[in-house]
Design a protein around this motif. Structure first.
Motif, mmCIF file in Angstrom:
data_model
loop_
_atom_site.group_PDB
_atom_site.id
_atom_site.type_symbol
_atom_site.label_atom_id
_atom_site.label_comp_id
_atom_site.label_asym_id
_atom_site.label_seq_id
_atom_site.Cartn_x
_atom_site.Cartn_y
_atom_site.Cartn_z
ATOM 1 N N ASP A 10 0.861 -1.178 0.000
ATOM 2 C CA ASP A 10 0.000 0.000 0.000
ATOM 3 C C ASP A 10 0.902 1.234 0.000
ATOM 4 N N GLU A 11 0.889 1.990 -1.097
ATOM 5 C CA GLU A 11 1.752 3.163 -1.228
ATOM 6 C C GLU A 11 1.030 4.473 -0.920
ATOM 7 N N ALA A 12 -0.172 4.409 -0.390
ATOM 8 C CA ALA A 12 -0.961 5.613 -0.133
ATOM 9 C C ALA A 12 -0.263 6.540 0.862
ATOM 10 N N ASP A 13 -0.552 7.837 0.732
ATOM 11 C CA ASP A 13 -0.015 8.809 1.679
ATOM 12 C C ASP A 13 -0.365 8.388 3.099
ATOM 13 N N GLY A 14 0.631 8.419 3.968
ATOM 14 C CA GLY A 14 0.422 8.076 5.365
ATOM 15 C C GLY A 14 0.480 6.595 5.683
ATOM 16 N N ARG A 21 9.330 5.289 3.585
ATOM 17 C CA ARG A 21 9.924 5.944 2.415
ATOM 18 C C ARG A 21 10.446 7.322 2.780
ATOM 19 N N ARG A 22 9.694 8.052 3.582
ATOM 20 C CA ARG A 22 10.128 9.396 3.979
ATOM 21 C C ARG A 22 11.414 9.350 4.804
ATOM 22 N N ILE A 23 11.527 8.372 5.679
ATOM 23 C CA ILE A 23 12.751 8.209 6.469
ATOM 24 C C ILE A 23 13.917 7.868 5.549
ATOM 25 N N ALA A 24 13.682 6.966 4.594
ATOM 26 C CA ALA A 24 14.731 6.567 3.651
ATOM 27 C C ALA A 24 15.167 7.744 2.783
ATOM 28 N N VAL A 25 14.210 8.544 2.339
ATOM 29 C CA VAL A 25 14.541 9.719 1.521
ATOM 30 C C VAL A 25 15.399 10.699 2.332
ATOM 31 N N GLY A 26 15.057 10.884 3.593
ATOM 32 C CA GLY A 26 15.861 11.764 4.446
ATOM 33 C C GLY A 26 17.295 11.274 4.566
ATOM 34 N N ALA A 27 17.461 9.957 4.734
ATOM 35 C CA ALA A 27 18.812 9.388 4.823
ATOM 36 C C ALA A 27 19.560 9.565 3.507
ATOM 37 N N ALA A 28 18.870 9.321 2.388
ATOM 38 C CA ALA A 28 19.502 9.465 1.074
ATOM 39 C C ALA A 28 19.886 10.921 0.813
ATOM 40 N N ASP A 29 19.002 11.839 1.170
ATOM 41 C CA ASP A 29 19.321 13.264 1.006
ATOM 42 C C ASP A 29 20.513 13.661 1.867
#
Length: 89
Positions: A10-14, A21-29
């Motif tokens: 389930d890829e829905a917001d929230g 994904r948001r945590i992973a994006v923060g680490a990648a950034d």
């Protein structure tokens, strides 16, 4: 691995996926902007950048205990697709 063994996400917001994904994006950034990223090493290729971002994001999620590696499933994987069917053109 067969298509029947693919897990539906389930890829829905929230959703839990979206939150991870948001945590992973923060680490990648953070990696991208940090001392090991392309801003400090401008000669990096796109592949170098992608690999660094993915490595850092996965490592961070593993260290936080948010994901685990299913070694049995990994060992049973005789052949894998290096892409997602939805991303194939």
């Amino acid at each position: 691995m067969t298509d029947q063994s693919i897990v539906v996400v389930d890829e829905a917001d929230g959703s839990p996926f979206d939150r991870i994904r948001r945590i992973a994006v923060g680490a990648a950034d953070g990696w991208t902007l940090g001392p090991h990223g392309p801003y400090q090493h401008p000669g990096m290729t796109g592949a170098d950048v992608s690999r660094g971002q993915v490595r850092t994001a996965l490592l961070h999620l593993l260290e936080l205990g948010l994901i685990t590696i299913d070694e049995q499933r990994l060992n049973e994987l005789h052949m894998y697709r290096p892409w997602r069917e939805a991303d194939r053109g």
